[in-house]
Design a protein around this motif. Sequence first.
Motif, short mmCIF file in Angstrom:
data_model
loop_
_atom_site.label_atom_id
_atom_site.label_comp_id
_atom_site.label_asym_id
_atom_site.label_seq_id
_atom_site.Cartn_x
_atom_site.Cartn_y
_atom_site.Cartn_z
N PHE A 1 5.42 0.33 11.38
CA PHE A 1 5.42 -0.17 10.00
C PHE A 1 4.34 -1.23 9.88
CE2 PHE A 1 6.90 -3.21 6.78
CZ PHE A 1 7.04 -2.37 5.71
N PRO A 2 3.14 -0.83 9.48
CA PRO A 2 2.06 -1.82 9.36
C PRO A 2 2.45 -2.89 8.34
CG PRO A 2 1.22 0.43 9.19
CD PRO A 2 2.70 0.53 9.14
N PRO A 3 2.58 -4.14 8.80
CA PRO A 3 3.20 -5.16 7.95
C PRO A 3 2.36 -5.58 6.75
CG PRO A 3 2.45 -6.11 10.03
CD PRO A 3 2.23 -4.65 10.14
N ALA A 4 1.06 -5.31 6.75
CA ALA A 4 0.25 -5.77 5.61
C ALA A 4 0.37 -4.85 4.39
CB ALA A 4 -1.21 -5.87 6.04
N GLN A 5 1.09 -3.74 4.52
CA GLN A 5 1.16 -2.78 3.40
C GLN A 5 1.88 -3.38 2.19
OE1 GLN A 5 4.49 0.25 3.67
NE2 GLN A 5 3.99 -0.01 5.82
N THR A 6 1.46 -2.95 1.00
CA THR A 6 2.12 -3.42 -0.23
C THR A 6 2.38 -2.26 -1.17
OG1 THR A 6 -0.03 -3.96 -1.20
CG2 THR A 6 1.14 -5.75 -0.10
N CYS A 7 1.51 -2.09 -2.19
CA CYS A 7 1.74 -1.07 -3.21
C CYS A 7 0.52 -0.16 -3.23
CB CYS A 7 1.89 -1.75 -4.57
SG CYS A 7 1.72 -0.67 -6.00
N CYS A 8 0.75 1.14 -3.51
CA CYS A 8 -0.36 2.09 -3.47
C CYS A 8 -1.30 1.94 -4.65
CB CYS A 8 0.19 3.52 -3.42
SG CYS A 8 1.07 4.02 -4.92
N GLY A 9 -0.87 1.27 -5.71
CA GLY A 9 -1.75 1.06 -6.86
C GLY A 9 -1.57 2.05 -7.99
N GLN A 10 -0.59 2.90 -7.84
CA GLN A 10 -0.41 3.93 -8.86
C GLN A 10 -0.18 3.41 -10.29
OE1 GLN A 10 1.97 8.10 -9.35
NE2 GLN A 10 2.90 6.55 -8.12
N PRO A 11 0.62 2.35 -10.48
CA PRO A 11 0.83 1.89 -11.85
C PRO A 11 -0.49 1.53 -12.53
CG PRO A 11 2.38 0.80 -10.36
CD PRO A 11 1.42 1.59 -9.51
N ALA A 12 -1.36 0.85 -11.79
CA ALA A 12 -2.64 0.45 -12.38
C ALA A 12 -3.50 1.69 -12.67
CB ALA A 12 -3.37 -0.50 -11.45
N TYR A 13 -3.52 2.61 -11.71
CA TYR A 13 -4.32 3.83 -11.87
C TYR A 13 -3.88 4.61 -13.10
CZ TYR A 13 -6.15 8.50 -10.80
OH TYR A 13 -6.79 9.71 -10.86
N ASN A 14 -2.59 4.83 -13.22
CA ASN A 14 -2.08 5.62 -14.35
C ASN A 14 -2.30 4.96 -15.69
OD1 ASN A 14 -1.30 7.70 -12.78
ND2 ASN A 14 0.89 7.25 -12.83
N ALA A 15 -2.32 3.63 -15.69
CA ALA A 15 -2.49 2.93 -16.96
C ALA A 15 -3.96 2.77 -17.33
CB ALA A 15 -1.79 1.58 -16.92
N GLY A 16 -4.86 3.24 -16.48
CA GLY A 16 -6.28 3.19 -16.80
C GLY A 16 -7.02 2.02 -16.19
N TYR A 17 -6.33 1.19 -15.40
CA TYR A 17 -6.97 0.01 -14.79
C TYR A 17 -7.53 0.40 -13.43
CZ TYR A 17 -4.63 -2.59 -18.47
OH TYR A 17 -4.20 -3.05 -19.70
#
Lengths: 249, 463
Positions: free
Chosen positions: A35-51
């Motif tokens: 479990f690589p500890p630095a992982q967070t969020c894949c970024g999907q919410p931003a991608y889908n919203a156009g950011y």
Amino acid sequence: MRVALFVTCLADQFLAEAGVAAVKLLRHLGVEVEFPPAQTCCGQPAYNAGYWNEARQMAAHTLGVFEDAEYVVLPSGSCTAMVRSFYPELYRDMPRKFSKAEALSRKTYELAEFIVKVLGVSTLGLGLEGQRIAYHHGCHALRELGIKDEPLTLLANAGASLVPWEAAIECCGFGGLFSVKLPEVSLSMADRKLSTLPEVDVLTSADGGCLLHLSGRIAHRRLNVAVKPLASVLWEAAQKTPEVDAHAG
Amino acid sequence: MQVKANDYPKESARLLREEPQVRESVTGATLNFDRNRRAAYAEVGAEAWRDWAERVKNHVLTHLDSYLEQAERALIANGVQVHWAEDAEQAQRIVAEVARAAGVKKVVKAKSMLSEELGINPMLSSMGIETLETDLGEYIIQLLDQPPSHIVGPAIHLGLEQIRALFHQRFGTPPDATPDALAGVARKLLREGFLQADMGISGGNFLVAETGTLALIENEGNIRLSTSVPRIHLALVGIEKLLPRFSDLAVFLSLTARAATGQRLGTFVSLLHGPRQASEPDGPEAVHVVFVDNGRSAVLADPEAWETLRCVRCGACLNACPVYRQTGGHAYGYVYSGPIGAVLAPGLVGLEETQPLPYASSLCGACYEVCPVKIPIPKLLLAWRQRAVEENLTPRLEKAAIQGYAWAMTQPWAYRLAAKALRLLPEKALDNTVVPVLKAWVEGRAGLKPSPKSFRELWEEGL
Ligand code: SF4
């Protein structure tokens, strides 16, 4: 074989049991889990919203975190789609980043898909005998990644009876920020989907977001269905397995 | 037409609250259409047809100028008068001039989404010309003074009861009249309309550049009557509707009918080649084709949006769309609704006036799966969203939130801190709108609670 687990933010915070079940299941199948500890969020919410700039920041972070992994496995269909399909898309005009994204894309799998396609295991055990299960296909897993039979096979081979569900492949209305931007439409979609739900013991899905959305609606409407993440159900499947040891190692 | 797309969030919520029967009618009808489409696709090699149709359309769109010239030559050779309209105003002026020059008093209309887009009906009525919609669904919504709710089924949002009540009130039919009886009443009224009209206005499903053939698909026969009984026929055709060869028609006609209603072919298909010849017993004396741009060439020139123009207006994406199903088309505030409307509207009228539409989708991808010409609608929706962000059209608060989120997600320590804070919130905090954007979310969904310990904590404690 070594697997880096990407639990993704929603599961980490709200469905920790899915991550735990995934670890136990993978170890049970003879896989070394990290479990690589630095992982967070894949970024999907931003991608889908156009950011896309913001999505690229998060993608770059994730690319770094998993660069050295042999395999990356996620207990989430839509986050798998984000890493596998949309990271390369984010970098289509940036050749260096693109080839990194492609390398990650090639070694990234959704949990059930990984078990069936990479480990070559299609029977986990018989721990689901007698359970009536409805499976919700998350849209990205289904249409973007073409994951359809893998979870069903694992469930059916564990003795579950998969109850036909008219709206099994219909969107539940979650859609990340969609459900925040258009809450009424999103709820109405959940209601339509739930109105066709047959009588089952468990409703499950590989997608945590969909499950939070659906279980929230189920609780709000006081319907009587247990909602469990696919990873947990699959771990349950592996609980009654005299012969599964043959697959281990 | 008037564009009210910026009201989408409010309007969709209002419809769900105040007119729940719309959702019921639309859901029932679209599920039915979609089932029929699936069965009709299964009969043919639909995948191969779709690939081929996509390629033909792409070819036309990338050589549009020469095909338009070829089409014009062919049409003129057939005796058709060709006009060009750059925008809605020019199109209205052309229709008005044709009508005035021929002393037209009454018009019958075949169902045409383009004429809705251009606002032809209000313009004609301002000239004192009476216009009768002849498609049954279109006729019903004309009586109600409503725009169409669906590309193929304009009155899809209405239930039988509402139509019964409308006809009872207008024409004195019994309150429990059968659908057949209602259709019978309309048929009689429409027949009189056909006989009295001086001009028939239609759209065009396809126009073949090679032969100047105008192809029209329908089920009721009204289009055929509208285009052949009155002495003048005027067709409004979007410049993207061209097909190169006559031989392309066969597959396109069938593919469109299969996608739209699950039929192998429309009950009536008309292939029109100009005005009545000396040897022919009937048909119009004069035929006009108006090629309409109205924003299309701008879409064509846009490398991210041009694929939208492959659309054959079959409505399959609306039928497959779980978002459209909740409200029908009126919520979208634009003539083309549903997934295709959400990507066409910003292209044709600009993103500022239509900003919510690209967000009117959960990106489930069902629209792409069914589209007979494989328009990648989810990809196009994302492209418009990206542009909305670039042009600063998204809410300021949203932008700040996403920027903050992206920042926190690239600093693992900040992520951990946020996770801690999430768990320190009082029990009911998530239910009580500590975070304002989440208010509506939590209201409809009970019990959103973080896991007692995050996965990360459990992992660190040793699994
Ligand atoms: S986008 Fe495709 S499915 Fe939708 S109306 Fe156009 S052709 Fe039909």
